[in-house]
Design an enzyme around this catalytic site. Structure first.
Site, PDB file in Angstrom:
ATOM      1  N   GLY A  16       0.975  -0.636  -0.004  1.00 28.55           N
ATOM      2  CA  GLY A  16      -0.460  -0.032   0.122  1.00 28.55           C
ATOM      3  C   GLY A  16       0.883   1.282   0.670  1.00 28.55           C
ATOM      4  O   GLY A  16       0.429   2.084   0.693  1.00 28.55           O
ATOM      5  N   THR A  18       2.825   4.262  -2.627  1.00 28.34           N
ATOM      6  CA  THR A  18       2.171   4.533  -3.800  1.00 28.34           C
ATOM      7  C   THR A  18       1.679   3.741  -4.818  1.00 28.34           C
ATOM      8  O   THR A  18       1.152   3.971  -5.501  1.00 28.34           O
ATOM      9  CB  THR A  18       3.051   5.923  -4.229  1.00 28.34           C
ATOM     10  OG1 THR A  18       3.535   6.665  -3.275  1.00 28.34           O
ATOM     11  CG2 THR A  18       2.213   7.066  -4.922  1.00 28.34           C
ATOM     12  N   GLU A  51       8.792  12.893  -3.307  1.00 28.50           N
ATOM     13  CA  GLU A  51       8.537  13.625  -3.886  1.00 28.50           C
ATOM     14  C   GLU A  51       8.507  14.499  -5.041  1.00 28.50           C
ATOM     15  O   GLU A  51       8.227  15.730  -4.685  1.00 28.50           O
ATOM     16  CB  GLU A  51       8.784  14.621  -2.137  1.00 28.50           C
ATOM     17  CG  GLU A  51       9.133  14.266  -1.234  1.00 28.50           C
ATOM     18  CD  GLU A  51       9.601  14.662  -0.043  1.00 28.50           C
ATOM     19  OE1 GLU A  51      10.573  15.854  -0.080  1.00 28.50           O
ATOM     20  OE2 GLU A  51       9.020  14.904   1.300  1.00 28.50           O
ATOM     21  N   LYS A  80       6.212  22.346 -10.377  1.00 30.35           N
ATOM     22  CA  LYS A  80       7.678  21.891 -10.673  1.00 30.35           C
ATOM     23  C   LYS A  80       7.648  22.063 -12.689  1.00 30.35           C
ATOM     24  O   LYS A  80       7.529  20.999 -13.042  1.00 30.35           O
ATOM     25  CB  LYS A  80       7.845  20.303 -10.291  1.00 30.35           C
ATOM     26  CG  LYS A  80       8.940  19.826 -10.895  1.00 30.35           C
ATOM     27  CD  LYS A  80       9.498  18.446 -10.265  1.00 30.35           C
ATOM     28  CE  LYS A  80      10.522  17.921 -11.000  1.00 30.35           C
ATOM     29  NZ  LYS A  80      11.404  16.519 -10.905  1.00 30.35           N
ATOM     30  N   THR A 347      11.723   9.873 -11.823  1.00 31.49           N
ATOM     31  CA  THR A 347      10.823   8.639 -12.644  1.00 31.49           C
ATOM     32  C   THR A 347      10.472   7.880 -11.625  1.00 31.49           C
ATOM     33  O   THR A 347      10.205   6.892 -13.248  1.00 31.49           O
ATOM     34  CB  THR A 347      12.189   7.976 -13.540  1.00 31.49           C
ATOM     35  OG1 THR A 347      13.129   7.655 -13.424  1.00 31.49           O
ATOM     36  CG2 THR A 347      12.672   9.618 -14.775  1.00 31.49           C
TER      37      THR A 347
HETATM   38  C1  LIG Z   1      16.050   8.165  -1.815  1.00 32.74           C
HETATM   39  C2  LIG Z   1      15.033   7.857  -2.888  1.00 32.74           C
HETATM   40  C3  LIG Z   1      14.813   8.946  -3.371  1.00 32.74           C
HETATM   41  C4  LIG Z   1      13.113   8.742  -4.209  1.00 32.74           C
HETATM   42  N1  LIG Z   1      12.861  10.189  -4.646  1.00 32.74           N
HETATM   43  C5  LIG Z   1      11.927   9.755  -5.853  1.00 32.74           C
HETATM   44  C6  LIG Z   1      11.336  11.087  -6.827  1.00 32.74           C
HETATM   45  O1  LIG Z   1      11.581  12.030  -6.522  1.00 32.74           O
HETATM   46  N2  LIG Z   1      10.128  10.936  -7.315  1.00 32.74           N
HETATM   47  C7  LIG Z   1       9.871   9.279  -7.140  1.00 32.74           C
HETATM   48  O2  LIG Z   1       8.304   9.469  -8.425  1.00 32.74           O
HETATM   49  N3  LIG Z   1      10.433   8.781  -6.813  1.00 32.74           N
HETATM   50  C8  LIG Z   1      11.231   8.666  -5.714  1.00 32.74           C
HETATM   51  N4  LIG Z   1      11.269   7.879  -5.428  1.00 32.74           N
HETATM   52  C9  LIG Z   1      11.149   6.546  -5.212  1.00 32.74           C
HETATM   53  C10 LIG Z   1       9.875   6.273  -4.699  1.00 32.74           C
HETATM   54  O3  LIG Z   1       9.736   6.589  -3.458  1.00 32.74           O
HETATM   55  C11 LIG Z   1       9.127   4.707  -5.060  1.00 32.74           C
HETATM   56  O4  LIG Z   1       8.837   4.724  -6.117  1.00 32.74           O
HETATM   57  C12 LIG Z   1       7.050   4.914  -4.113  1.00 32.74           C
HETATM   58  O5  LIG Z   1       7.309   5.773  -3.257  1.00 32.74           O
HETATM   59  C13 LIG Z   1       6.419   3.734  -4.651  1.00 32.74           C
HETATM   60  O6  LIG Z   1       7.152   3.175  -3.713  1.00 32.74           O
HETATM   61  P1  LIG Z   1       6.512   1.427  -3.869  1.00 32.74           P
HETATM   62  O7  LIG Z   1       5.127   1.493  -3.453  1.00 32.74           O
HETATM   63  O8  LIG Z   1       6.978   0.667  -5.025  1.00 32.74           O
HETATM   64  O9  LIG Z   1       6.775   0.757  -2.137  1.00 32.74           O
HETATM   65  P2  LIG Z   1       6.859   0.936  -0.823  1.00 32.74           P
HETATM   66  O10 LIG Z   1       6.576   2.808  -0.023  1.00 32.74           O
HETATM   67  O11 LIG Z   1       8.059   0.484   0.179  1.00 32.74           O
HETATM   68  O12 LIG Z   1       5.235   0.187  -0.639  1.00 32.74           O
HETATM   69  C14 LIG Z   1       5.463  -1.148   0.118  1.00 32.74           C
HETATM   70  C15 LIG Z   1       4.537  -1.644   0.608  1.00 32.74           C
HETATM   71  O13 LIG Z   1       3.891  -2.925   0.817  1.00 32.74           O
HETATM   72  C16 LIG Z   1       3.466  -3.392   1.927  1.00 32.74           C
HETATM   73  N5  LIG Z   1       4.294  -4.786   2.271  1.00 32.74           N
HETATM   74  C17 LIG Z   1       5.985  -5.222   1.875  1.00 32.74           C
HETATM   75  N6  LIG Z   1       5.529  -6.361   2.372  1.00 32.74           N
HETATM   76  C18 LIG Z   1       4.575  -7.277   3.511  1.00 32.74           C
HETATM   77  C19 LIG Z   1       3.769  -7.825   3.854  1.00 32.74           C
HETATM   78  N7  LIG Z   1       4.905  -9.290   3.299  1.00 32.74           N
HETATM   79  N8  LIG Z   1       2.672  -8.129   4.275  1.00 32.74           N
HETATM   80  C20 LIG Z   1       2.138  -6.945   3.257  1.00 32.74           C
HETATM   81  N9  LIG Z   1       2.682  -5.483   2.843  1.00 32.74           N
HETATM   82  C21 LIG Z   1       3.700  -5.507   3.066  1.00 32.74           C
HETATM   83  C22 LIG Z   1       4.232  -2.719   2.778  1.00 32.74           C
HETATM   84  O14 LIG Z   1       3.794  -2.090   3.421  1.00 32.74           O
HETATM   85  C23 LIG Z   1       3.763  -1.508   1.759  1.00 32.74           C
HETATM   86  O15 LIG Z   1       2.150  -1.084   1.878  1.00 32.74           O
HETATM   87  C24 LIG Z   1      12.398   7.991  -4.000  1.00 32.74           C
HETATM   88  C25 LIG Z   1      13.012   7.078  -3.697  1.00 32.74           C
HETATM   89  C26 LIG Z   1      14.042   6.656  -2.660  1.00 32.74           C
HETATM   90  C27 LIG Z   1      14.603   5.888  -2.143  1.00 32.74           C
END
Ligand SMILES: Cc1cc2nc3c(=O)[nH]c(=O)nc-3n(C[C@H](O)[C@H](O)[C@H](O)COP(=O)(O)OP(=O)(O)OC[C@H]3O[C@@H](n4cnc5c(N)ncnc54)[C@H](O)[C@@H]3O)c2cc1C
Length: 501
Positions: A16, A18, A51, A80, A347
């Protein structure tokens, strides 16, 4: 929309963040007859950074029919115009440059002269080819103007956003639930695989089983379904992108609100500065092969003037690369579980949006079978590798010599054939943009973007001071363009004013 007799009754999204909530919203909006369920762990939480966006976040919100005014105030979001790259080059006159987004309608007036003068400068003529002089978006950014023009202005400007990623997640979660997505808080402890290699369900920590026809892995860097369970391979980008860690901390917002991300090169990486409505988000992205986390934190504090402050810092690790297949069997990986290119070009959201939107198109076209799995994986891999090349080019083209980190980056031979060809064209071609098309080198970025970067860092031969060629006409045209841009600028409001409700 799915047919009533479709076999795809239920989709389960694991995660859950982004990515998970973007997938939930798109699926719920387009495939109304399919049950969508999302499971997320409160205990693990989300990564909570990220962000900045490209214009793709607007494409996403357009696709789910949500206007800026509906979501931006909830997420402390700002506009932006692009990114300023500061101190990536030490060449006098090129210490800083602003990078606009592609596809502005006013480009038809600005891009031809930019290329004309870039080509003249490549031949050694003393023509001003710094990209900051050529684009309306640079002007808007320099004057802290937002990207939305008055109604009578005939050109649109492409823009991205800055936002609080935790608040964006909350907004998307609420919106998806209103569209019928069910949300379960639990830890997935086990993933059940059928004999044919497809997934059948996930076991939760309360012992219950959730079954589904199709699964979306949005479990972040854990990559629970695609990598851990289905054992799809991971292709690391580490040999060409050295950064693998970040340290993050906020600072107070300024009275005048900028409308750009600032990326400042530091000794072993770069720092972002992102304006939100209520604070600046800051982070130092660095390579742990060159600097440890304590040194990085100290350098970031110094950079932000926070050496004496007790503001908390967050340290993060980054796994940079991509999966070999983003769609495999009855599973799609989206977000950090499918891969990550360090955040220099912000990206990740664009890649998540492209992945979900393109998957839905292919899946539907193939009557909800895996007919187009290979085409899809080839497309998404191409997109990842194309963005990787562009980000790598920042490091190859950097013009700093003050640390091993920057010298090693510039000398790094591990670059793709495509990037090699583009850099060769830059040095040798009398028609860089035309030859990029001719040699099929247009991927994730247009020639304008490549030229902005290379010109912005001052990757030019020395000016030929003995040349007798009169280049004053080039300069005059540039002066006329500057005047046109200044007059266009009168149609835009100050960014802070634009955001005042
Ligand atoms: C330093 C840094 C800077 C960034 N800057 C940018 C930016 O400027 N622009 C941009 O577009 N992106 C950026 N990103 C990337 C961005 O943070 C991610 O692409 C975005 O937040 C989406 O993350 P996600 O949903 O894939 O993972 P996460 O936010 O990590 O979500 C993972 C989800 O899976 C769940 N989960 C994991 N394991 C389990 C389990 N066993 N059981 C149940 N639930 C589970 C977690 O609870 C969570 O809800 C950046 C990343 C980093 C590291």
């Amino acid at each position: 929309m799915l047919n009533n007799d479709s076999k795809l009754q239920k989709i389960l999204i694991v995660g859950g963040g982004t990515a998970g909530w973007m997938a939930a919203n798109l699926l719920a909006c387009k495939w109304e007859d399919t049950e969508i369920c999302l499971v997320e762990s409160k205990e693990i939480g989300i990564i909570g950074v990220g962000e900045g966006s490209t214009p793709h976040l607007k494409f996403f919100f357009d696709a789910i029919d949500v206007a800026d005014s509906q979501w931006m105030p909830h997420c402390n979001a700002t506009y932006k115009n692009g990114i300023t790259f500061d101190k990536w080059s030490a060449i006098p006159g090129f210490e800083s440059y602003f990078h606009p987004f592609a596809a502005q309608t006013d480009d038809v007036f600005t891009v031809p002269l930019f290329f004309k003068n870039v080509q003249a400068r490549m031949q050694g003529y003393n023509v001003d080819a710094h990209p900051d002089k050529y684009f309306l978006e640079s002007y808007l950014s320099e004057h802290n103007l937002g990207p939305l023009p008055d109604e009578s202005f005939p050109f649109g400007v492409a823009y991205g956003y800055h936002f609080d990623s935790a608040l964006l997640g909350q907004f998307l979660a609420e919106h998806a639930q209103k569209k019928g997505v069910s949300r379960i808080y639990a830890n997935v402890t086990d993933v059940i695989v059928r004999n044919d290699g497809n997934l059948s369900g996930v076991r939760l920590d309360d012992g219950s089983l959730i079954e589904a026809d199709f699964f979306i892995d949005c479990s972040g860097f854990d990559a629970l379904l695609m990598q851990k369970t289905l054992k799809v391979g991971f292709k690391s980008y580490k040999e060409s992108l050295f950064n693998d860690a970040a340290v993050v901390m906020p600072t107070a917002i300024s009275d005048v609100l900028p409308a750009e991300t600032k990326s400042t090169a530091l000794t072993n990486g770069w720092a972002w500065k992102i304006p939100l409505r209520n604070r600046f988000g800051n982070g130092y992205v660095y390579s742990s092969d060159y600097i440890d986390s304590n040194q990085a934190e100290t350098e970031l504090r110094e950079h932000l003037g926070l050496l004496e402050s007790d503001t908390d810092a967050r340290h993060l690790k980054m796994k940079v690369g991509r999966v070999e297949k983003h769609w495999y069997k009855n599973c799609l990986a989206v977000g950090l579980s499918q891969g990550f290119i360090e955040p220099l070009e912000a990206t990740a959201i664009a890649l998540s949006f492209n992945t979900i939107a393109q998957f839905m198109q292919y899946f539907q076209q193939g009557q909800f079978t895996n007919k187009y799995e290979s085409e899809f994986n080839r497309d998404i891999n191409g997109r990842f590798d194309g963005i990787r090349d562009y980000v790598v080019c920042h490091y190859k083209a950097n013009q700093r010599t003050d640390s091993d980190y920057w010298r090693d980056n510039a000398a790094n031979p591990n670059i793709s054939d495509t990037l090699n060809k583009i850099l060769t064209l830059w040095q040798k071609s009398p028609d860089f943009a035309g030859d990029m098309v001719k040699y099929n080198l247009i991927g994730a970025y247009q020639p304008k973007s490549w030229a902005c970067m290379l010109a912005g860092y001052g990757v030019f031969p020395k000016v030929n001071t003995n040349s007798s060629i009169d280049y004053s006409a080039h300069q005059q045209e540039l002066e006329m363009l500057r005047d046109f841009i200044r007059r266009c600028g009168l149609n835009f409001k100050r960014h802070g004013e634009l955001l005042t409700p």
